[in-house]
Structure formats: C-alpha cells, structure tokens
Write a protein that holds these residues in place. Sequence first.
Motif, mmCIF file in Angstrom:
data_model
loop_
_atom_site.group_PDB
_atom_site.id
_atom_site.type_symbol
_atom_site.label_atom_id
_atom_site.label_comp_id
_atom_site.label_asym_id
_atom_site.label_seq_id
_atom_site.Cartn_x
_atom_site.Cartn_y
_atom_site.Cartn_z
ATOM 1 N N CYS A 284 23.700 65.886 9.295
ATOM 2 C CA CYS A 284 23.393 65.470 10.661
ATOM 3 C C CYS A 284 24.606 64.834 11.341
ATOM 4 N N THR A 285 25.357 64.050 10.589
ATOM 5 C CA THR A 285 26.515 63.372 11.170
ATOM 6 C C THR A 285 27.605 64.352 11.589
ATOM 7 N N ASP A 286 27.590 65.561 11.038
ATOM 8 C CA ASP A 286 28.607 66.553 11.401
ATOM 9 C C ASP A 286 28.311 67.221 12.739
ATOM 10 N N ILE A 287 27.079 67.088 13.209
ATOM 11 C CA ILE A 287 26.725 67.742 14.472
ATOM 12 C C ILE A 287 26.330 66.718 15.539
ATOM 13 N N GLY A 288 26.849 65.484 15.404
ATOM 14 C CA GLY A 288 26.707 64.488 16.462
ATOM 15 C C GLY A 288 25.581 63.493 16.317
ATOM 16 N N PHE A 289 24.844 63.515 15.190
ATOM 17 C CA PHE A 289 23.771 62.547 14.992
ATOM 18 C C PHE A 289 24.247 61.398 14.103
ATOM 19 N N VAL A 290 23.455 60.326 14.119
ATOM 20 C CA VAL A 290 23.815 59.140 13.338
ATOM 21 C C VAL A 290 23.285 59.228 11.913
ATOM 22 N N ALA A 291 22.085 59.751 11.779
ATOM 23 C CA ALA A 291 21.454 59.812 10.455
ATOM 24 C C ALA A 291 20.405 60.916 10.441
ATOM 25 N N GLY A 292 19.704 61.017 9.307
ATOM 26 C CA GLY A 292 18.632 61.992 9.179
ATOM 27 C C GLY A 292 18.965 63.098 8.193
ATOM 28 N N CYS B 198 17.044 65.059 12.215
ATOM 29 C CA CYS B 198 18.176 64.173 12.477
ATOM 30 C C CYS B 198 17.769 63.090 13.469
ATOM 31 N N SER B 199 18.519 61.983 13.497
ATOM 32 C CA SER B 199 18.199 60.857 14.370
ATOM 33 C C SER B 199 19.474 60.284 14.982
ATOM 34 N N ASN B 200 19.315 59.750 16.176
ATOM 35 C CA ASN B 200 20.443 59.118 16.851
ATOM 36 C C ASN B 200 20.505 57.614 16.590
ATOM 37 N N GLN B 201 19.746 57.158 15.617
ATOM 38 C CA GLN B 201 19.794 55.743 15.275
ATOM 39 C C GLN B 201 19.571 55.547 13.783
ATOM 40 N N LEU B 202 20.152 54.465 13.291
ATOM 41 C CA LEU B 202 20.000 54.112 11.880
ATOM 42 C C LEU B 202 19.902 52.606 11.783
ATOM 43 N N CYS B 203 18.691 52.123 11.575
ATOM 44 C CA CYS B 203 18.475 50.680 11.482
ATOM 45 C C CYS B 203 19.117 50.134 10.211
ATOM 46 N N GLY B 204 19.939 49.099 10.403
ATOM 47 C CA GLY B 204 20.569 48.460 9.255
ATOM 48 C C GLY B 204 22.062 48.697 9.176
ATOM 49 N N ASN B 205 22.592 49.502 10.088
ATOM 50 C CA ASN B 205 24.038 49.769 10.042
ATOM 51 C C ASN B 205 24.843 48.795 10.906
ATOM 52 N N GLY B 206 24.118 47.799 11.495
ATOM 53 C CA GLY B 206 24.811 46.789 12.281
ATOM 54 C C GLY B 206 25.178 47.236 13.683
ATOM 55 N N VAL B 207 24.694 48.412 14.095
ATOM 56 C CA VAL B 207 24.987 48.925 15.436
ATOM 57 C C VAL B 207 23.672 49.261 16.120
ATOM 58 N N ARG B 208 23.428 48.671 17.283
ATOM 59 C CA ARG B 208 22.186 48.930 18.018
ATOM 60 C C ARG B 208 22.266 50.324 18.642
ATOM 61 N N GLU B 209 21.313 51.188 18.270
ATOM 62 C CA GLU B 209 21.324 52.578 18.718
ATOM 63 C C GLU B 209 19.929 52.987 19.156
ATOM 64 N N GLY B 210 19.849 54.047 19.968
ATOM 65 C CA GLY B 210 18.560 54.594 20.367
ATOM 66 C C GLY B 210 17.660 53.547 20.981
ATOM 67 N N ASP B 211 16.433 53.450 20.464
ATOM 68 C CA ASP B 211 15.484 52.481 21.011
ATOM 69 C C ASP B 211 15.410 51.202 20.179
ATOM 70 N N GLU B 212 16.426 50.926 19.379
ATOM 71 C CA GLU B 212 16.471 49.680 18.606
ATOM 72 C C GLU B 212 16.670 48.496 19.559
ATOM 73 N N GLU B 213 15.911 47.426 19.333
ATOM 74 C CA GLU B 213 16.112 46.206 20.123
ATOM 75 C C GLU B 213 17.390 45.499 19.693
ATOM 76 N N CYS B 214 17.666 45.605 18.416
ATOM 77 C CA CYS B 214 18.831 44.934 17.855
ATOM 78 C C CYS B 214 19.137 45.578 16.517
#
Length: 223
Positions: A96-104, A119-135
């Motif tokens: 997934c990361t090779d085609i522009g996604f963060v995880a999945g 695939c997903s555009n966010q990965l909770c726990g990587n220290g970077v707020r992505e997608g619909d993550e509040e933090c």
Amino acid sequence: MISLIRTHACLLMICAIAACGDDAPDGNDGGVADETATGTAGTDTGTEDSGPDSGEEASDEANDEEGGGGGGAGCGNGIIEPGEDCDGSELGGQACTDIGFVAGELSCDGSCHLDATGCSNQLCGNGVREGDEECDGSDLGGTDCNDLELGQGVPGCMGDCTFDTLACGEGASCGILMQCPNDLNCVSGMCYDGSTGDPCDNDNHCLSDDCVGATLFQDGTCS
C-alpha cells in the motif's frame, strides 16, 4: 496369261490395303491410351499439390503458430505476465505504501489489477495525525481544551487516536477533596466551564449567569 497376272496384282493390292488397315487402328488406340494416361497423371499430380490434405496441414501449422493448440495460462496462474499488475498472491513486491497509502493490505483482483480497498490513508500510533484521526501521540493538530469547549488545558490522546479530555479542566472528576482545575465549577462530581447546556447548581455556575431548573435535589441547566 494376262488374266493370271491381273489376278496376282489384285491379290497383292488387297493384302497391302489390309496391312495398312491393321496398322492404323493400332496406332490410333495407342495415341488415345497415351493421351488418357498423360491426362490422368497430370490430374493426380494436381490433386497431390492442392488437395484437402495439404490445406489441413497448413491450417494445423497456423494454429500451432498462433497458440491455438493451448496458448498461455493467462491471468490466474500466479505469474505476473505482460499486461498484468499482479496475479493471485503475487504482487510484484508492491505494498500500500508503494502506491501512495499510509498503511493497509494490498491485494489483487480477478482481472490481475491491484486492489487498494484494503489500504488506508491513516495509521493510528505512528505519531502523525492522518485521515479522520483526532490526534496521534503528541500530534494534537494544535487543538487545546478551549477549542473543544472543555475549559482550559491541553487534551491528551488515547490509543484509538481520539482526544482524552480528562486532562482538560472540564470533564475532570472533582469533589470536596479534589478541586476543579482552571477555576471550573464542580457540579455533581464533574468539572464544567458553564457553557450553554452544562449542568449547574446556581447562576454562578453559568457563563450566562442563568441556571434554569436547579433545585435542592436536582441540577439545573445553563441557558
């Protein structure tokens, strides 16, 4: 004497005519036979060169050259071939990361093209707020408790990447031995800043100075 000579001459002439007649039929028969034999031979030769057997052989050769006898296995054989992005579990080392996604998890669809639905555009726990993550970890996106209308302070971040508002003044537990931070009001064991809709015991608990419906045994509501 003259009569005998004439008779002898006639006999010689008759024999000569008979001999010539025998030779002519034999010669004509031989000529017809030769021509028939020659024509038949020519027909046979033509049949061998252009008959159906030759056509079938040519067709078989053409099919073999075009793959008509079986061809390639194509999509679904687990081997990436020209025109395919993937094949079965064979993804060509892509993720997934090779085609522009963060995880999945990347997969391959039935037509041998990459399927990014996992695939997903966010990965909770990587220290970077992505997608619909509040933090995410310490990344709060610049949000503080005031932005959340929870009084003073800075919220925390929980493991599911949502805000932990207990760190804010409003929403914190309170009591006789535990005062609310930031001068918030303690109502029924919880800290509130007195915004509209917050519970209250008296008008002083409300930013509007108007606590509606409060009694000795029941909290009111800030208007």
